[in-house]
Design an enzyme around this catalytic site. Structure first.
Site, mmCIF file in Angstrom:
data_model
loop_
_atom_site.group_PDB
_atom_site.id
_atom_site.type_symbol
_atom_site.label_atom_id
_atom_site.label_comp_id
_atom_site.label_asym_id
_atom_site.label_seq_id
_atom_site.Cartn_x
_atom_site.Cartn_y
_atom_site.Cartn_z
ATOM 1 N N GLU A 110 1.150 -1.397 -0.126
ATOM 2 C CA GLU A 110 -0.278 0.280 0.113
ATOM 3 C C GLU A 110 0.844 1.016 -0.181
ATOM 4 O O GLU A 110 2.074 1.057 0.478
ATOM 5 C CB GLU A 110 -0.453 -0.090 0.929
ATOM 6 C CG GLU A 110 -1.963 0.579 0.951
ATOM 7 C CD GLU A 110 -2.938 0.057 0.153
ATOM 8 O OE1 GLU A 110 -3.232 0.256 -1.373
ATOM 9 O OE2 GLU A 110 -3.320 -1.271 0.282
ATOM 10 N N ASP A 141 2.814 1.931 -5.235
ATOM 11 C CA ASP A 141 3.029 1.792 -6.212
ATOM 12 C C ASP A 141 4.023 3.308 -6.908
ATOM 13 O O ASP A 141 4.208 3.186 -8.345
ATOM 14 C CB ASP A 141 1.314 1.731 -7.150
ATOM 15 C CG ASP A 141 0.567 2.834 -6.840
ATOM 16 O OD1 ASP A 141 0.991 3.173 -5.867
ATOM 17 O OD2 ASP A 141 -0.737 2.368 -7.196
ATOM 18 N N ASP A 180 -4.058 0.318 -10.112
ATOM 19 C CA ASP A 180 -5.333 0.799 -10.156
ATOM 20 C C ASP A 180 -6.173 0.310 -11.359
ATOM 21 O O ASP A 180 -5.875 -0.700 -12.005
ATOM 22 C CB ASP A 180 -6.424 1.418 -10.000
ATOM 23 C CG ASP A 180 -6.517 1.796 -8.256
ATOM 24 O OD1 ASP A 180 -5.410 1.050 -7.474
ATOM 25 O OD2 ASP A 180 -6.581 2.619 -7.482
HETATM 26 P P1 NG1 Z 1 -7.845 4.438 -3.975
HETATM 27 O O1 NG1 Z 1 -7.657 3.219 -3.070
HETATM 28 O O2 NG1 Z 1 -8.611 3.903 -5.318
HETATM 29 O O3 NG1 Z 1 -7.612 5.591 -3.713
HETATM 30 C C1 NG1 Z 1 -5.046 5.205 -4.330
HETATM 31 C C2 NG1 Z 1 -4.236 4.788 -5.271
HETATM 32 C C3 NG1 Z 1 -3.283 3.760 -5.717
HETATM 33 C C4 NG1 Z 1 -2.549 3.028 -4.925
HETATM 34 C C5 NG1 Z 1 -3.453 3.264 -3.358
HETATM 35 C C6 NG1 Z 1 -2.978 3.509 -2.265
HETATM 36 C C7 NG1 Z 1 -5.519 6.079 -7.925
HETATM 37 C C8 NG1 Z 1 -6.159 6.284 -9.022
HETATM 38 N N1 NG1 Z 1 -4.775 4.943 -6.624
HETATM 39 O O4 NG1 Z 1 -6.010 4.339 -4.875
HETATM 40 O O5 NG1 Z 1 -2.695 3.966 -7.549
HETATM 41 O O6 NG1 Z 1 -1.360 4.354 -5.224
HETATM 42 O O7 NG1 Z 1 -4.181 4.362 -3.572
HETATM 43 O O8 NG1 Z 1 -1.947 1.890 -2.134
HETATM 44 O O9 NG1 Z 1 -4.434 7.484 -7.217
#
Ligand code: NG1
Length: 407
Positions: free
Chosen positions: A36, A39, A175
């Site tokens: 988490e 990435d 994602d």
């Molecule tokens: P979510 O859980 O969709 O907010 C976001 C980022 C990921 C990743 C995670 C934390 C986007 C579209 N998604 O996901 O790339 O960094 O947080 O691991 O920005």
């Protein structure tokens, strides 16, 4: 929802098309099992796609206009012309995710026609399950299909990852990659330099459970600022550590980890004089190690080891990375007490959901305990089926064959 129902709903929204069938693009949500907030540091992550997702019933238009109607009445209709520079709607407007996909494609292909698009979703919104990227990917597939253009899968993952930054979040590429590239029955390790997906089968007697904290993690609001702040801090910490080690200032995290033992990296980070940066750095480095260990534990069917890694990830996200919330901590604690092997917040945090792992036969007990001890005291026990579910490792996005029913 069966696609025949979507057809009928499409005709109500836009009128029945004079020629050609209405088609359906489907993109799943995802649950990140571990890895988490790393990435965007270029370090591998281990998500899987969900059965739940976004469906878009679409029909090509003869002009550039794209009209969007959402079956959820909370989201107002939206329209824009597909071109290489699309003015955004107000911050937080759902239609911006469709604009992000359209602009990214229009920068790659000239003279794209638009679509009429009816959007439907059974994913909880702002729950850390990537409903936003599912919409971006489904919209991209609809537009590509309508214009009969194709992009190689890895390239599509990369440019939609960049394309989603249109909405103002400096996100990583996890994602879009898992939503497009997931394999049914598997979680996938995603490497970023270069982008690559490596599936590992989820053991059949393992059950991942997703539970929503009842707190929306709105990435268009304060959570976006906190998210982008973390990405800057990680970059700053990497630069400071690299400089102190006499490495090039632009060395990336994977190269830094390959070049220096972890103990030394953490020691150098601890001596930079910034407690916050040292803790952010420690999360990134240790989480990267946990991903490798978790992938090995899954391949070896070692549920206890995987569970402990989930717990350690949560501690790190809570203490070092400061993205948890009391509601998430409570869900993690209750899932553990009910017999889960491990649990942690999943997605960006600041609200959203947790993921817990247990043996399949224990799932009913874990879910019942969350209902009684988390949702009931908060007056939400009636809707518990929507908030807590068993995560089924599912296949990636696709355009469905017309007439194919998909419940
Ligand atoms: P979510 O859980 O969709 O907010 C976001 C980022 C990921 C990743 C995670 C934390 C986007 C579209 N998604 O996901 O790339 O960094 O947080 O691991 O920005």
């Amino acid at each position: 929802m069966a696609s025949t129902h979507l057809d009928a709903a499409f005709a109500r929204a836009f009128g029945a098309p004079a020629t050609g069938a209405v088609q359906v693009a489907r993109a799943p949500g995802r649950v990140n099992l571990i890895g988490e907030h790393i990435d965007y540091c270029g370090l591998p992550v281990l998500p899987m796609a969900l059965r739940q997702g976004v469906r878009i019933a679409f029909h090509p238009r003869s002009d550039r206009e794209t009209r969007l109607v959402n079956r959820d009445p909370r989201f107002a209709p939206s329209a824009f012309a597909v071109n290489a520079s699309i003015p955004p709607a107000a911050a937080g407007d759902w239609g911006n995710y469709a604009r992000a996909a359209a602009q990214a494609l229009a920068q790659r292909f000239r003279n794209l026609r638009g679509v009429d698009a009816l959007v439907d979703s059974d994913l909880p919104i702002a729950a850390g399950l990537s409903s936003s990227s599912a919409l971006v990917v489904a919209m991209a597939l609809a537009l590509m299909h309508a214009n009969q253009v194709t992009v190689a899968p890895l390239e599509l993952m990369e440019f939609l990852g960049r394309g989603e930054r249109y909405v103002g979040t400096a996100g990583g590429g996890m994602d879009q990659a898992i939503i497009l590239g997931a394999r049914a029955g598997c979680a996938s390790r995603i490497d970023f330099h270069p982008l690559r997906l490596t599936p590992t089968a989820v053991p059949p007697d393992w059950q991942f459970i997703v539970a929503w904290s009842l707190v929306h993690a709105e990435k268009s609001g304060a959570a976006r600022q906190s998210y982008n702040e973390r990405t800057r801090q990680c970059d700053e910490a990497r630069r400071l550590v690299a400089t102190r080690l006499g490495q090039r200032e632009d060395i990336n995290y994977p190269a830094l980890l390959a070049a220096t033992p972890v103990e030394q990296l953490l020691e150098v980070a601890g001596a930079t004089g910034s407690d916050v940066l040292a803790r952010r750095f420690r999360h990134v480095v240790t989480e990267g190690i946990r991903v490798r260990q978790a992938e090995a534990a899954m391949a070896a069917h070692d549920l206890a080891a995987f569970g402990l890694l989930l717990d350690a990830s949560h501690q790190s996200l809570r203490g070092d990375y400061e993205v948890s919330r009391p509601e998430l901590d409570r869900l993690v604690e209750l899932a553990r007490e009910a017999g889960a092997a491990g649990a942690r917040l999943t997605g960006a945090g600041f609200g959203g959901s947790i993921v817990a792992l247990c043996r399949a036969e224990r799932a009913p007990e874990v879910i019942a305990a969350l209902r009684e001890r988390f949702y009931a005291p908060r007056g939400a026990a009636g809707d518990v089926e929507r908030y807590v579910f068993r995560a089924e490792p599912s296949a990636g996005a696709e355009v469905l064959t017309p007439g194919a029913s998909s419940a």
